[in-house]
Motif scaffolding. Structure first.
Motif, PDB file in Angstrom:
ATOM      1  N   ARG A  70       0.832  -1.219   0.000  1.00  0.00           N
ATOM      2  CA  ARG A  70       0.000   0.000   0.000  1.00  0.00           C
ATOM      3  C   ARG A  70       0.863   1.265   0.000  1.00  0.00           C
ATOM      4  NH1 ARG A  70      -5.016  -1.630   4.094  1.00  0.00           N
ATOM      5  NH2 ARG A  70      -5.618  -3.520   2.944  1.00  0.00           N
ATOM      6  N   VAL A  71       1.711   1.352  -0.979  1.00  0.00           N
ATOM      7  CA  VAL A  71       2.608   2.499  -1.119  1.00  0.00           C
ATOM      8  C   VAL A  71       1.836   3.678  -1.695  1.00  0.00           C
ATOM      9  CG1 VAL A  71       4.652   3.371  -2.311  1.00  0.00           C
ATOM     10  CG2 VAL A  71       4.652   1.047  -1.362  1.00  0.00           C
ATOM     11  N   ASP A  72       1.961   4.821  -1.050  1.00  0.00           N
ATOM     12  CA  ASP A  72       1.236   6.017  -1.478  1.00  0.00           C
ATOM     13  C   ASP A  72       2.028   6.880  -2.451  1.00  0.00           C
ATOM     14  OD1 ASP A  72      -1.254   5.957   0.296  1.00  0.00           O
ATOM     15  OD2 ASP A  72       0.361   5.671   1.746  1.00  0.00           O
ATOM     16  N   ALA A  73       3.360   6.758  -2.431  1.00  0.00           N
ATOM     17  CA  ALA A  73       4.193   7.507  -3.361  1.00  0.00           C
ATOM     18  C   ALA A  73       5.517   6.779  -3.532  1.00  0.00           C
ATOM     19  CB  ALA A  73       4.433   8.935  -2.889  1.00  0.00           C
ATOM     20  N   LEU A  74       6.020   6.801  -4.756  1.00  0.00           N
ATOM     21  CA  LEU A  74       7.289   6.171  -5.096  1.00  0.00           C
ATOM     22  C   LEU A  74       8.290   7.266  -5.467  1.00  0.00           C
ATOM     23  CD1 LEU A  74       9.127   3.783  -6.028  1.00  0.00           C
ATOM     24  CD2 LEU A  74       7.932   3.908  -8.238  1.00  0.00           C
ATOM     25  N   ASN A  88      11.875   0.639 -14.810  1.00  0.00           N
ATOM     26  CA  ASN A  88      10.955  -0.223 -14.067  1.00  0.00           C
ATOM     27  C   ASN A  88      10.043   0.591 -13.159  1.00  0.00           C
ATOM     28  OD1 ASN A  88      12.200  -2.391 -15.275  1.00  0.00           O
ATOM     29  ND2 ASN A  88      13.331  -3.023 -13.451  1.00  0.00           N
ATOM     30  N   ALA A  89      10.631   1.609 -12.509  1.00  0.00           N
ATOM     31  CA  ALA A  89       9.849   2.452 -11.607  1.00  0.00           C
ATOM     32  C   ALA A  89       8.753   3.197 -12.360  1.00  0.00           C
ATOM     33  CB  ALA A  89      10.765   3.428 -10.883  1.00  0.00           C
ATOM     34  N   ALA A  90       9.107   3.741 -13.518  1.00  0.00           N
ATOM     35  CA  ALA A  90       8.124   4.480 -14.300  1.00  0.00           C
ATOM     36  C   ALA A  90       6.985   3.571 -14.751  1.00  0.00           C
ATOM     37  CB  ALA A  90       8.807   5.123 -15.511  1.00  0.00           C
ATOM     38  N   GLN A  91       7.322   2.359 -15.174  1.00  0.00           N
ATOM     39  CA  GLN A  91       6.287   1.423 -15.624  1.00  0.00           C
ATOM     40  C   GLN A  91       5.396   0.983 -14.471  1.00  0.00           C
ATOM     41  OE1 GLN A  91       7.650  -1.773 -18.350  1.00  0.00           O
ATOM     42  NE2 GLN A  91       9.621  -0.715 -18.357  1.00  0.00           N
ATOM     43  N   ALA A  92       6.011   0.646 -13.333  1.00  0.00           N
ATOM     44  CA  ALA A  92       5.228   0.166 -12.193  1.00  0.00           C
ATOM     45  C   ALA A  92       4.305   1.257 -11.665  1.00  0.00           C
ATOM     46  CB  ALA A  92       6.156  -0.321 -11.092  1.00  0.00           C
ATOM     47  N   ALA A  93       4.812   2.493 -11.625  1.00  0.00           N
ATOM     48  CA  ALA A  93       3.985   3.594 -11.143  1.00  0.00           C
ATOM     49  C   ALA A  93       2.790   3.824 -12.065  1.00  0.00           C
ATOM     50  CB  ALA A  93       4.827   4.859 -11.035  1.00  0.00           C
ATOM     51  N   THR A  98       0.379   4.808  -8.938  1.00  0.00           N
ATOM     52  CA  THR A  98       1.095   5.356  -7.781  1.00  0.00           C
ATOM     53  C   THR A  98       1.805   6.642  -8.171  1.00  0.00           C
ATOM     54  OG1 THR A  98       1.507   3.103  -6.973  1.00  0.00           O
ATOM     55  CG2 THR A  98       2.845   4.870  -6.028  1.00  0.00           C
ATOM     56  N   PRO A  99       1.592   7.743  -7.449  1.00  0.00           N
ATOM     57  CA  PRO A  99       2.358   8.959  -7.747  1.00  0.00           C
ATOM     58  C   PRO A  99       3.852   8.683  -7.653  1.00  0.00           C
ATOM     59  CG  PRO A  99       0.565   9.430  -6.223  1.00  0.00           C
ATOM     60  CD  PRO A  99       0.637   7.931  -6.333  1.00  0.00           C
ATOM     61  N   LEU A 247       6.138  15.941  -2.679  1.00  0.00           N
ATOM     62  CA  LEU A 247       5.426  15.067  -1.742  1.00  0.00           C
ATOM     63  C   LEU A 247       4.472  15.857  -0.862  1.00  0.00           C
ATOM     64  CD1 LEU A 247       8.317  12.661  -0.665  1.00  0.00           C
ATOM     65  CD2 LEU A 247       6.489  12.209  -2.309  1.00  0.00           C
ATOM     66  N   GLU A 248       4.888  17.054  -0.465  1.00  0.00           N
ATOM     67  CA  GLU A 248       3.987  17.915   0.320  1.00  0.00           C
ATOM     68  C   GLU A 248       2.755  18.257  -0.485  1.00  0.00           C
ATOM     69  OE1 GLU A 248       6.513  21.138   1.355  1.00  0.00           O
ATOM     70  OE2 GLU A 248       7.608  20.015   2.902  1.00  0.00           O
ATOM     71  N   GLY A 249       2.942  18.496  -1.782  1.00  0.00           N
ATOM     72  CA  GLY A 249       1.794  18.788  -2.650  1.00  0.00           C
ATOM     73  C   GLY A 249       0.823  17.628  -2.748  1.00  0.00           C
ATOM     74  N   LEU A 250       1.334  16.409  -2.516  1.00  0.00           N
ATOM     75  CA  LEU A 250       0.476  15.229  -2.523  1.00  0.00           C
ATOM     76  C   LEU A 250      -0.113  14.934  -1.137  1.00  0.00           C
ATOM     77  CD1 LEU A 250       2.782  12.915  -4.664  1.00  0.00           C
ATOM     78  CD2 LEU A 250       0.608  13.907  -5.399  1.00  0.00           C
ATOM     79  N   GLY A 251       0.285  15.735  -0.140  1.00  0.00           N
ATOM     80  CA  GLY A 251      -0.196  15.520   1.222  1.00  0.00           C
ATOM     81  C   GLY A 251       0.402  14.309   1.877  1.00  0.00           C
ATOM     82  N   LEU A 252       1.661  13.976   1.527  1.00  0.00           N
ATOM     83  CA  LEU A 252       2.273  12.728   1.999  1.00  0.00           C
ATOM     84  C   LEU A 252       3.475  12.948   2.897  1.00  0.00           C
ATOM     85  CD1 LEU A 252       2.100  10.713  -1.328  1.00  0.00           C
ATOM     86  CD2 LEU A 252       0.591  10.518   0.653  1.00  0.00           C
TER      87      LEU A 252
END
Length: 255
Positions: A70-74, A88-93, A98-99, A247-252
């Motif tokens: 349950r990752v909220d941001a990568l 890989n990160a770009a594809q998985a996100a 996932t942001p 990340l702050e803009g995402l509220g995370l």
């Protein structure tokens, strides 16, 4: 009334910036941070938050991990030359929704007095060396020495965090060290080993930039291996502060 779950940020790490980002996030109340390391360095040092080591099994494996944990941001804060991991990160996100934020420190820029020779790969860099000098200071890391293994007529001084494994050039001396390095020390090293040419990746950052200044002062040519491009549609932030703002803009980033 139940409390909302803590936001979970996954950092793909291995860089100084990743370490700083993890420390900042882990110090914030209500934020869970996990740093993932590839496991290529046996002594990575202490990291804030949770740490996992090893690959994910490609973009599909990473996507599954993002869902299961349950990752909220990568945040991809890997080395600028870790092109496969970034892809890989770009594809998985994208697959999981996932942001994702990508962090890449700015590359080095040649200045007055620099004698830089750009190369698109380690193989291309190796091809330039016989025309530039006989004694080479190789600072491209311990995993790419196979590209230089056929250059039996050249002497190599190799510096890496950990000892390199074969295949590697036959005439080689290895120095194990981790930056930062000073200009004075780098200049003394180049003189002591009578270096003719420096080979480096365009890693950017200040920790290992002193060798470039030393090479300029000694009028030595520098072969600079260019970075792989970012995946299509991906842009990168230049530093930890910019990532935190995203990340702050995402509220995370906690209260």
């Amino acid at each position: 009334m139940s409390r909302p779950p803590s936001p979970h940020v996954l950092i793909l790490g291995g860089t100084t910036e990743a370490r700083r980002l993890a420390a900042d996030l882990a110090a914030r109340p209500g934020v869970r941070v996990t740093t993932s390391l590839a496991g290529r360095v046996t002594r990575p040092g202490t990291l804030a938050g949770e740490v996992r080591t090893g690959g994910f099994g490609g973009p599909e494996g990473l996507a599954a991990w993002l869902r299961e944990r349950r990752v909220d941001a990568l945040v991809d804060a890997t080395h600028p030359f870790a092109g496969r991991m970034t892809s890989n990160a770009a594809q998985a996100a994208a697959v999981t929704g996932t942001p994702a934020v990508f962090l890449r420190r700015p590359g080095w820029q040649a200045g007055p007095g620099d004698d830089w020779h750009p190369a698109a790969s380690l193989t291309e860099a190796a091809g330039l060396l016989p025309h530039l000098g006989d004694r080479v200071f190789l600072t491209t890391g311990r995993l790419g020495l196979a590209a230089f293994a056929h250059l039996s007529a050249l002497h190599f001084l190799v510096r890496s965090v950990e000892p390199p494994e074969p295949p590697r050039p036959p005439d080689i001396r290895v120095l194990t060290a981790r930056g930062p390095f000073t200009v004075a020390d780098e200049t003394a090293l180049l003189r002591e080993h009578r270096i003719d040419v420096l080979v480096t990746k365009d890693s950017g950052g200040a920790a290992t930039a002193a060798k470039l200044t030393a090479a300029r002062d000694l009028a030595l040519p520098v072969v600079v291996v260019r970075r792989p491009p970012l995946p299509d549609g991906v842009s990168a932030e230049p530093d930890v502060r910019a990532v935190l703002e995203r990340l702050e803009g995402l509220g995370l980033t906690g209260p």
